[in-house]
Motif scaffolding. Structure first.
Motif, PDB file in Angstrom:
ATOM      1  N   MET A   1       0.840  -1.199   0.000  1.00 14.81           N
ATOM      2  CA  MET A   1       0.000   0.000   0.000  1.00 14.81           C
ATOM      3  C   MET A   1       0.875   1.249   0.000  1.00 14.81           C
ATOM      4  O   MET A   1       1.833   1.346   0.753  1.00 14.81           O
ATOM      5  N   ALA A   2       0.546   2.210  -0.836  1.00 19.33           N
ATOM      6  CA  ALA A   2       1.343   3.424  -0.915  1.00 19.33           C
ATOM      7  C   ALA A   2       1.108   4.290   0.307  1.00 19.33           C
ATOM      8  O   ALA A   2      -0.006   4.432   0.776  1.00 19.33           O
ATOM      9  N   ASP A   3       2.185   4.851   0.824  1.00 19.20           N
ATOM     10  CA  ASP A   3       2.050   5.802   1.924  1.00 19.20           C
ATOM     11  C   ASP A   3       2.823   7.072   1.628  1.00 19.20           C
ATOM     12  O   ASP A   3       3.070   7.884   2.502  1.00 19.20           O
ATOM     13  N   THR A   5       3.484  10.332  -1.425  1.00 12.29           N
ATOM     14  CA  THR A   5       2.846  11.069  -2.512  1.00 12.29           C
ATOM     15  C   THR A   5       3.861  11.918  -3.244  1.00 12.29           C
ATOM     16  O   THR A   5       4.708  12.570  -2.617  1.00 12.29           O
ATOM     17  N   ALA A  39       0.520   8.343  -6.369  1.00 11.78           N
ATOM     18  CA  ALA A  39       0.803   7.517  -5.197  1.00 11.78           C
ATOM     19  C   ALA A  39       2.031   6.669  -5.509  1.00 11.78           C
ATOM     20  O   ALA A  39       2.082   5.992  -6.541  1.00 11.78           O
ATOM     21  N   ILE A  40       3.026   6.734  -4.630  1.00  9.34           N
ATOM     22  CA  ILE A  40       4.254   5.982  -4.870  1.00  9.34           C
ATOM     23  C   ILE A  40       4.579   5.081  -3.685  1.00  9.34           C
ATOM     24  O   ILE A  40       4.205   5.358  -2.546  1.00  9.34           O
ATOM     25  N   LYS A  41       5.264   3.988  -3.977  1.00 11.83           N
ATOM     26  CA  LYS A  41       5.692   3.060  -2.935  1.00 11.83           C
ATOM     27  C   LYS A  41       7.016   3.483  -2.325  1.00 11.83           C
ATOM     28  O   LYS A  41       7.229   3.333  -1.127  1.00 11.83           O
ATOM     29  N   GLN A  54       8.839   4.444  -7.549  1.00  8.54           N
ATOM     30  CA  GLN A  54       8.090   3.206  -7.783  1.00  8.54           C
ATOM     31  C   GLN A  54       6.605   3.516  -7.618  1.00  8.54           C
ATOM     32  O   GLN A  54       6.156   3.857  -6.514  1.00  8.54           O
ATOM     33  N   GLU A  56       2.622   3.126  -7.230  1.00 13.15           N
ATOM     34  CA  GLU A  56       1.693   2.171  -6.630  1.00 13.15           C
ATOM     35  C   GLU A  56       0.899   1.451  -7.714  1.00 13.15           C
ATOM     36  O   GLU A  56       0.705   0.243  -7.666  1.00 13.15           O
ATOM     37  N   THR A  57       0.451   2.192  -8.731  1.00 12.94           N
ATOM     38  CA  THR A  57      -0.294   1.629  -9.854  1.00 12.94           C
ATOM     39  C   THR A  57       0.561   1.710 -11.108  1.00 12.94           C
ATOM     40  O   THR A  57       0.942   2.823 -11.533  1.00 12.94           O
ATOM     41  N   THR A  63       6.377   0.054 -13.295  1.00 14.63           N
ATOM     42  CA  THR A  63       6.255   0.714 -11.993  1.00 14.63           C
ATOM     43  C   THR A  63       7.409   1.675 -11.723  1.00 14.63           C
ATOM     44  O   THR A  63       7.267   2.606 -10.938  1.00 14.63           O
TER      45      THR A  63
END
Length: 265
Positions: A1-3, A5, A39-41, A54, A56-57, A63
């Motif tokens: 889950m991305a946390d 931005t 949204a990034i990992k 990286q 998220e989607t 990615t």
């Protein structure tokens, strides 16, 4: 889950490689409009003043993408930077916008608090101590602590400790490093970043030994200028304005500014 931005500060291009977008095919890039977010990992420093991100989607089945550092902002906690600015501003106002001094009653005690709460220093506890020990790095360490940076910021009585730590994190391409340092002409300082200058000769971005220096927090940004707040400036907490050039880089010469520490919390 991305946390985390990524937010575009200007209209920009997200790229499959860290190079000029004009050299890439349409399938190797996509636009991101000013104000839009991704949204990034994770992220890390990449060549040619880029972030490697990286998503998220995945986009077009990929990615891993790259963004030009000066065109985007990365953050984890949307409230952290504003909390940091609020705390620094409150201290500036507590010192009556720089008019009250470090040895005055009611003010030297405040500086003692910086030492104790940020650096666990209990040996600086008198008016004399406060007036004879530089406390600008203790101030930065304290506002970072109060804002919630915890151990993500390398608190120290010397600015050079966290400057060098942030430089090393960039050079080592540390994934999700919370603070990353760039040369003053490489990036545009944003709210919540630190701008730093040496206070001795012979210091460069690549200096690895300890050195005397100073950093201030960026608390506001307007077209072609930023406001910064720092401690132990004119024996107080003060705010000043730095001019930026047309590319958004610091051009002020009142100090030999040499580093911008990007705040990615």
């Amino acid at each position: 889950m991305a946390d985390k931005t990524l937010k575009a500060l200007v209209n920009t291009i997200i790229k499959a490689l860290p190079q000029d977008s004009s050299t890439l095919t349409d399938s190797q890039k996509f636009p991101l409009a000013k104000g839009d977010t991704l949204a990034i990992k994770q992220y890390r420093s990449a060549p040619n003043n880029h972030w490697e991100i990286q998503l998220e989607t995945p986009r077009d089945g990929m990615t891993t993408w790259f963004a030009f550092i000066s065109h985007v902002e990365i953050f984890v906690d949307q409230n952290f930077k504003q909390n940091l600015v609020n705390i620094a501003t409150q201290e500036w106002e507590f010192f009556k916008k720089g008019t009250r001094k470090e040895r005055e009653d009611g003010f030297w005690q405040r500086i003692v608090t910086y030492w104790k709460e940020a650096l666990n220093r209990n040996d600086i506890d008198t008016r004399f101590d406060v007036g004879n020990v530089p406390w600008s790095a203790a101030f930065i360490s304290w506002i970072m602590t109060k804002a919630g940076a915890a151990d993500k910021f390398k608190r120290d009585a010397s600015h050079s400790v966290y400057i060098r730590d942030s430089v090393k994190k960039r050079k080592d391409q540390v994934i999700n490093a919370p603070f990353v340092a760039f040369k003053i002409d490489e990036v545009t300082p944003e709210i919540g970043d630190l701008v730093c200058a040496p206070r001795q000769s012979g210091v460069t971005y690549d200096t690895t030994d300890n050195y005397i220096s100073h950093c201030d927090l960026v608390v506001a940004k307007r077209t072609n200028e930023i406001d910064i707040i720092g401690g132990n400036v004119s024996d107080s907490v003060t705010q000043k304005t730095l001019k930026l050039d047309t590319n958004g880089k610091v051009k002020d010469t009142t100090r030999p500014w040499f580093v911008v520490i990007k705040n990615l919390l």
